[in-house]
Design an enzyme around this catalytic site. Structure first.
Site, mmCIF file in Angstrom:
data_model
loop_
_atom_site.group_PDB
_atom_site.id
_atom_site.type_symbol
_atom_site.label_atom_id
_atom_site.label_comp_id
_atom_site.label_asym_id
_atom_site.label_seq_id
_atom_site.Cartn_x
_atom_site.Cartn_y
_atom_site.Cartn_z
ATOM 1 N N TYR A 418 -7.403 13.641 21.349
ATOM 2 C CA TYR A 418 -6.611 14.532 22.164
ATOM 3 C C TYR A 418 -5.753 15.679 21.185
ATOM 4 O O TYR A 418 -5.442 15.571 20.509
ATOM 5 C CB TYR A 418 -5.389 13.453 22.698
ATOM 6 C CG TYR A 418 -5.850 12.268 23.193
ATOM 7 C CD1 TYR A 418 -6.840 12.469 24.380
ATOM 8 C CD2 TYR A 418 -5.213 10.927 22.975
ATOM 9 C CE1 TYR A 418 -7.269 11.193 24.934
ATOM 10 C CE2 TYR A 418 -5.623 9.829 23.914
ATOM 11 C CZ TYR A 418 -6.555 9.879 24.853
ATOM 12 O OH TYR A 418 -6.859 8.779 25.600
ATOM 13 N N HIS A 500 -3.290 11.659 31.276
ATOM 14 C CA HIS A 500 -2.159 12.061 30.714
ATOM 15 C C HIS A 500 -1.386 13.129 31.257
ATOM 16 O O HIS A 500 -0.968 14.107 30.661
ATOM 17 C CB HIS A 500 -1.960 12.317 29.045
ATOM 18 C CG HIS A 500 -2.476 10.837 28.629
ATOM 19 N ND1 HIS A 500 -3.043 10.898 27.177
ATOM 20 C CD2 HIS A 500 -2.593 9.561 28.947
ATOM 21 C CE1 HIS A 500 -3.433 9.852 26.930
ATOM 22 N NE2 HIS A 500 -3.051 8.984 27.820
ATOM 23 N N ASN A 547 -0.335 9.232 23.906
ATOM 24 C CA ASN A 547 -0.229 8.725 25.147
ATOM 25 C C ASN A 547 1.246 8.528 25.568
ATOM 26 O O ASN A 547 2.106 8.147 24.776
ATOM 27 C CB ASN A 547 -0.931 7.253 25.139
ATOM 28 C CG ASN A 547 -1.838 7.092 24.303
ATOM 29 O OD1 ASN A 547 -1.820 7.045 23.041
ATOM 30 N ND2 ASN A 547 -3.079 6.831 24.709
HETATM 31 C C1 FAD Z 1 -6.191 4.335 33.349
HETATM 32 C C2 FAD Z 1 -4.950 4.833 32.822
HETATM 33 C C3 FAD Z 1 -4.752 4.226 31.391
HETATM 34 C C4 FAD Z 1 -3.457 5.157 30.660
HETATM 35 N N1 FAD Z 1 -3.320 4.533 29.524
HETATM 36 C C5 FAD Z 1 -2.119 4.890 28.870
HETATM 37 C C6 FAD Z 1 -1.841 4.177 27.688
HETATM 38 O O1 FAD Z 1 -2.266 3.177 27.052
HETATM 39 N N2 FAD Z 1 -0.605 4.416 27.252
HETATM 40 C C7 FAD Z 1 0.048 5.247 27.717
HETATM 41 O O2 FAD Z 1 1.304 5.740 27.205
HETATM 42 N N3 FAD Z 1 -0.224 6.132 28.697
HETATM 43 C C8 FAD Z 1 -1.281 5.836 29.259
HETATM 44 N N4 FAD Z 1 -1.787 6.557 30.678
HETATM 45 C C9 FAD Z 1 -0.913 7.383 31.086
HETATM 46 C C10 FAD Z 1 0.694 6.820 31.931
HETATM 47 O O3 FAD Z 1 0.384 5.576 32.380
HETATM 48 C C11 FAD Z 1 1.454 7.589 32.746
HETATM 49 O O4 FAD Z 1 1.420 8.916 32.043
HETATM 50 C C12 FAD Z 1 2.485 7.243 33.372
HETATM 51 O O5 FAD Z 1 2.567 5.963 33.995
HETATM 52 C C13 FAD Z 1 3.100 8.230 34.174
HETATM 53 O O6 FAD Z 1 4.354 8.068 34.795
HETATM 54 P P1 FAD Z 1 5.118 8.334 35.864
HETATM 55 O O7 FAD Z 1 6.194 7.741 36.296
HETATM 56 O O8 FAD Z 1 4.976 9.893 36.027
HETATM 57 O O9 FAD Z 1 3.952 8.074 37.048
HETATM 58 P P2 FAD Z 1 3.462 6.614 37.620
HETATM 59 O O10 FAD Z 1 3.505 5.564 36.348
HETATM 60 O O11 FAD Z 1 2.087 7.214 38.230
HETATM 61 O O12 FAD Z 1 4.253 6.072 38.612
HETATM 62 C C14 FAD Z 1 4.148 6.822 39.962
HETATM 63 C C15 FAD Z 1 4.525 5.588 41.073
HETATM 64 O O13 FAD Z 1 4.934 6.377 42.263
HETATM 65 C C16 FAD Z 1 4.124 5.732 43.287
HETATM 66 N N5 FAD Z 1 4.065 6.546 44.324
HETATM 67 C C17 FAD Z 1 3.293 7.948 44.602
HETATM 68 N N6 FAD Z 1 3.685 8.227 45.732
HETATM 69 C C18 FAD Z 1 4.608 7.605 46.447
HETATM 70 C C19 FAD Z 1 4.858 7.934 47.671
HETATM 71 N N7 FAD Z 1 4.792 8.819 48.548
HETATM 72 N N8 FAD Z 1 5.922 6.804 48.332
HETATM 73 C C20 FAD Z 1 5.986 5.692 47.282
HETATM 74 N N9 FAD Z 1 5.652 5.482 46.145
HETATM 75 C C21 FAD Z 1 4.768 6.655 45.597
HETATM 76 C C22 FAD Z 1 2.716 5.217 42.510
HETATM 77 O O14 FAD Z 1 2.133 4.123 43.656
HETATM 78 C C23 FAD Z 1 3.273 4.741 41.488
HETATM 79 O O15 FAD Z 1 3.609 3.492 41.369
HETATM 80 C C24 FAD Z 1 -2.883 5.917 31.373
HETATM 81 C C25 FAD Z 1 -3.184 6.293 32.629
HETATM 82 C C26 FAD Z 1 -4.204 5.783 33.400
HETATM 83 C C27 FAD Z 1 -4.292 6.222 34.797
#
Ligand code: FAD
Ligand code: NAG
Ligand code: NAG
Ligand code: NAG
Ligand code: NAG
Ligand code: NAG
Ligand code: NAG
Ligand code: NAG
Ligand code: NAG
Length: 571
Positions: A418, A500, A547
Site C-alpha cells: 500500500y 481504504h 488500514n
Molecule cells: C472488506 C473490507 C476490509 C477492510 N479491512 C480493514 C482492516 O482490516 N482494517 C482497517 O483498518 N480497515 C479496513 N477496511 C476499511 C475500514 O473498514 C473503513 O475504512 C472504515 O470502516 C470506514 O469508516 P466510516 O465510518 O467512514 O464508514 P463505514 O464504516 O463504511 O460506515 C458507514 C455506515 O453508514 C451506513 N450508511 C450509509 N448510507 C446510509 C444511509 N443513507 N442511511 C443510513 N445508514 C447509511 C452504512 O451501512 C455503514 O454502516 C476494510 C474495508 C473493507 C470494505
C-alpha cells in the site's frame, strides 16, 4: 437504550433483508420524538461519536441502513456450525473474508466498490487490522488542531478502550505462523527490524511485525463491542437499524431533521432534531455521506443537477438554496500493488472452506475456548512491514506491506504494497441518475513520484529477499523489471483498490465555497451550514500509512470533543 423492536430484536423483519431481490422494507419508527443529535451511519466514524455525545447527556439517535451484524446486536447470518451459539459470521475472525465469498445482504448495493452496509459498517466486515497511526499520518496533511500532538489524547482514549492484539487466539499462541516465520525471518536477516507495531507507531522505516487486530476475547471486538455497548446502556441513546436516511431537511443552512427513505411501501418520514440547538452528523462513509450531501443540495453544481434529474428531482431543495462545495473531489485510496512469492515452508489454511466444510477440531477449539486458527483473521495475515521513501520532490512516502497466505499455490503468499502517507494521487466520486455513487476518476498513480516510490519499494524488497533459498517469485517474474511490472498493472479499483477510501469531504480552513478545497471546517462542520457535520473517512485530507479504521475512530473521538465545545448554533 431503545432498539426498534420489530427490526432489531425480532428476527422476522430482519430476515426480509436477506431474501434475494427483496426490496428493503421501511423501518416502522416513530418520528414524533426529537433528538439533540441525529447520526447517520454506524461505522468507524458513527459509533464512537454516538457514544461520546450520549455520555455527555445529549439525546442521540443513530440511524443505520443495514441489518444487525454481530450476535450481540441480533445478527442472524451464520454457517451451520454456529447454529447453536449467539455468534454470527461477523463475530468469528476466521470468517471475515466471507464478504468476498457471499456479499449479499451485507455489502452496499448503491456503490460500485466493496463496502459494508450492516450495523458496524466497515468495522463489522473488515479484517480487524488495527494500527496506532504514525505521527506523519496527521502532520503531513491535517490542518491546525489536528496534528499528531493534538490527537494524542484521543489516541490514548481509543487504545485504552480497544487495545488490539497481535495474538488473537485466547491461548496467546499464533497458529500457522510459517508464512510469518519465512518472510519475517528473511526480512530480519536482510536488516529489517522487528517491532511490536503499536508500541512503536513512529518506527515505520524498514521495520516489520505481527499483524495487529482489534479483536478481543477471540471475537471481532472493536467499536461494536465497546463504544456501542456503553452507548446502548443509556436511556438517551436510540438505535434504528434497517433504516435508510434519504437527505437532511434544511432551511438555508439550518438543518431541522433527517428524511427517511422507503423503497415502495412503508412510511417515509422526517425525524427532527431538537429545535434551534439540534445537530445532524453524517457518518455514512465516503460513499454514503457523499450521496447524502448531494441529495441534500450540497456539492458541485454538476452533481446536484444529476440529482435534480433523478427520482429525487421533484422534491429536491430549490437551487437557490444549493451550497456549492467540492464534495466528491479529493477521493483517495491506498495504491495497492500485489506481488506473489512461494516457499516450500509456507502452509495454506482454507479459511473459505471453514464456512461449509470446516476442520471440525478447529471449530471445536474455537467454540469451546476461542482458540486456534479460526480465532485469527482469514487468510492468515502477516507479516506486515514498512518502509519510508523520500521522493525526488522531497516528500516522504510511506509504504505498508501486508502479507497473506493465499495465492496460486498452497505454498504462496500474496503481499500487497500500500502506498499511503505522502501520496498525492487524487480521484473523484460522483453520482448517477439512479443515485448510485461511482468512482468516476480512480485515484491511483496520477503522480510520477508516487509511481517511483511504488517501484523503489518493490526493488528494495526484491533485493532484501534476493538470497533466500527456495523462494520463487511468481509475480513479477524474474524476466520483468519492477518498473515494467508496476506499469503493467492498470490503475483501476479492481487491480489497485484497497477498500481504504477517504477524502471526499475534506477538512480544512480553506472554505470550498470561495475557491478553497475543503468541505468541512476545523470542527468538521459543513461550510455554509449551522449544524451539519461529517465524521467519517470522508474528512481525511490525505492518505495515511496503514488500514484506516483506528485512525477514523480517533478522528471520531477528537470530533466529539470539538463538537461538544461548540456554542449552540443560532437558528
Ligand atoms: C472488506 C473490507 C476490509 C477492510 N479491512 C480493514 C482492516 O482490516 N482494517 C482497517 O483498518 N480497515 C479496513 N477496511 C476499511 C475500514 O473498514 C473503513 O475504512 C472504515 O470502516 C470506514 O469508516 P466510516 O465510518 O467512514 O464508514 P463505514 O464504516 O463504511 O460506515 C458507514 C455506515 O453508514 C451506513 N450508511 C450509509 N448510507 C446510509 C444511509 N443513507 N442511511 C443510513 N445508514 C447509511 C452504512 O451501512 C455503514 O454502516 C476494510 C474495508 C473493507 C470494505
Ligand atoms: C408500528 O409501530 C406502532 C407502535 O410502535 C404499532 O402500533 C404499529 O402497529 C406498527 N405498524 C406496523 C406496520 O408494524
Ligand atoms: C453469548 O452467550 C454467552 C453464554 O452462552 C454469554 O456469556 C455471552 O456474553 C454472549 N455473548 C454475546 C455477544 O451476546
Ligand atoms: C529508511 O531506511 C533506509 C535504510 O536504512 C535509509 O537509507 C533511508 O534513509 C531511511 N529513510 C528515511 C526517510 O528515513
Ligand atoms: C434553478 O431552478 C429553476 C427552476 O427549476 C430554473 O428555472 C433555473 O434555471 C435554475 N437555475 C440554475 C442556475 O440552474
Ligand atoms: C479447552 O481448553 C481446556 C483447557 O486448556 C482443554 O483442556 C480442552 O481440551 C480445550 N477444549 C478444546 C475443545 O480444545
Ligand atoms: C491446497 O489446499 C487445499 C485445502 O487445504 C487442498 O484441497 C488442495 O488439494 C491443495 N492443493 C494443492 C495443489 O496441494
Ligand atoms: C531448499 O530445498 C531443498 C530441496 O527441496 C532442500 O533440501 C533444502 O533444505 C531447502 N533449503 C532451504 C533453506 O529451505
Ligand atoms: C517472461 O517469461 C515468460 C515465460 O517464462 C513469458 O511468458 C513472458 O512473456 C516473459 N516476459 C517478458 C517481459 O519477457
Amino acid at each position: 437504550m431503545h432498539v426498534h423492536s420489530k427490526l432489531a430484536v425480532v428476527g422476522a423483519a430482519v430476515s426480509l433483508w436477506f431474501q434475494p431481490g427483496a426490496a428493503q422494507t421501511c423501518a416502522n419508527v416513530s418520528t414524533t420524538q426529537t433528538y439533540d443529535y441525529i447520526i447517520v451511519g454506524s461505522g468507524a466514524g458513527g459509533i464512537p461519536i454516538a457514544d461520546r455525545l450520549s455520555e455527555a447527556g445529549h439525546s442521540v439517535l443513530l440511524i443505520e441502513k443495514g441489518p444487525p451484524s454481530t450476535g450481540r446486536w441480533g445478527g442472524t447470518m451464520k454457517p451451520k456450525w454456529l447454529a447453536d451459539t449467539n455468534l454470527t459470521r461477523f463475530d468469528v475472525p476466521g470468517l471475515c473474508n466471507q464478504i468476498w465469498a457471499d456479499p449479499s445482504g451485507v455489502s452496499c448495493t448503491d456503490v460500485d466498490q466493496m463496502a459494508g452496509c450492516v450495523l458496524g459498517g466497515g468495522t463489522a466486515v473488515n479484517a480487524g487490522l488495527w494500527w496506532k497511526p504514525h505521527p506523519d499520518d496527521w502532520d503531513t496533511n491535517f490542518p491546525t488542531g489536528w496534528q499528531s500532538k493534538d490527537l494524542a489524547g484521543a489516541t490514548e482514549k481509543v487504545f485504552s478502550r480497544i487495545p488490539g492484539t497481535t495474538a488473537p487466539s485466547m491461548d496467546g499462541k499464533r497458529y500457522l505462523s510459517q508464512g510469518f516465520d519465512m518472510l519475517g525471518g528473511n526480512l530480519g536477516k536482510a536488516g529489517w527490524k522487528f517491532i511490536v507495531p503499536n508500541d512503536n507507531p513512529q518506527l515505520k522505516n524498514r521495520t516489520y511485525g505481527h499483524s495487529t487486530f482489534m479483536y478481543s476475547g477471540g471475537e471481532r471486538g472493536g467499536p461494536l463491542a465497546t463504544y456501542l455497548v456503553s452507548a446502548s446502556s443509556r436511556k438517551t441513546f436510540t438505535l434504528w437499524t434497517n433504516t435508510v436516511a434519504k437527505r437532511v431537511v434544511r432551511t438555508g443552512g439550518h438543518i431541522t431533521g433527517v428524511e427517511l427513505e422507503c423503497n415502495g411501501a412503508g412510511h417515509a418520514g422526517v425525524v427532527s432534531v431538537t429545535p434551534t440547538t439540534g445537530r445532524v452528523i453524517l457518518s455514512a462513509g465516503v460513499f454514503g455521506s457523499t450521496k447524502l450531501l448531494f441529495r441534500s443540495g450540497i456539492g458541485p453544481t454538476d452533481q446536484l443537477n444529476i440529482v435534480k434529474n433523478s427520482a429525487d428531482g421533484p422534491t429536491m431543495i430549490g437551487n437557490d438554496s444549493w451550497i456549492n462545495l467540492p464534495v466528491g473531489y479529493n477521493l483517495n485510496d491506498h495504491v495497492g500493488t500485489d506481488i506473489e512469492i512461494a516457499h516450500p515452508d509456507v502452509v495454506f489454511y482454507d479459511y473459505y472452506g471453514a464456512w461449509t466444510k470446516p476442520i471440525v477440531s478447529d471449530t471445536e477449539t474455537y467454540l469451546t475456548n476461542r482458540t486456534g486458527p479460526l480465532a485469527q483473521a482469514a487468510p492468515n495475515i502477516g507479516p506486515i512491514f514498512w518502509e519510508i521513501i523520500k521522493g525526488a520532490d522531497g516528500v516522504l512516502r510511506h509504504l505498508h506491506w501486508q502479507s497473506r497466505v493465499e495465492g496460486t499455490l498452497n505454498t504462496s503468499m500474496t503481499v500487497t504494497q500500500y502506498l499511503g502517507t505522502g501520496s498525492v494521487s487524487r480521484g473523484r466520486l460522483t453520482i448517477t441518475r439512479q443515485l448510485n455513487t461511482v468512482v468516476s476518476t480512480p485515484p491511483y498513480l496520477h503522480d510520477e513520484n508516487d509511481k517511483a516510490a511504488v517501484v523503489q519499494g518493490l526493488i528494495n524488497l526484491q533485493e532484501s529477499l534476493a538470497s533466500v533459498a527456495n523462494l520463487t517469485w511468481i509475480t513479477p517474474r524474474s524476466n520483468v523489471t519492477a518498473a515494467q511490472f508496476v506499469n503493467s498493472v492498470p490503475a483501476t479499483p479492481s487491480r489497485r483498490g484497497s477498500n481504504h477510501w477517504i477524502g471526499t469531504a475534506k477538512i480544512g480552513a480553506d472554505d470550498g465555497r470561495t475557491g478553497g478545497k475543503s468541505v468541512v471546517d476545523l470542527n468538521l462542520k459543513v461550510y455554509g451550514t449551522d449544524n451539519l457535520f461529517v465524521v467519517d473517512a470522508s474528512i481525511f485530507p490525505g492518505m495515511i500509512t496503514a488500514n484506516p479504521s483506528a485512525a477514523i475512530v480517533i478522528v471520531s473521538e477528537h470530533a466529539a470533543t470539538k463538537i461538544l465545545a461548540l456554542p449552540p448554533a443560532a437558528a
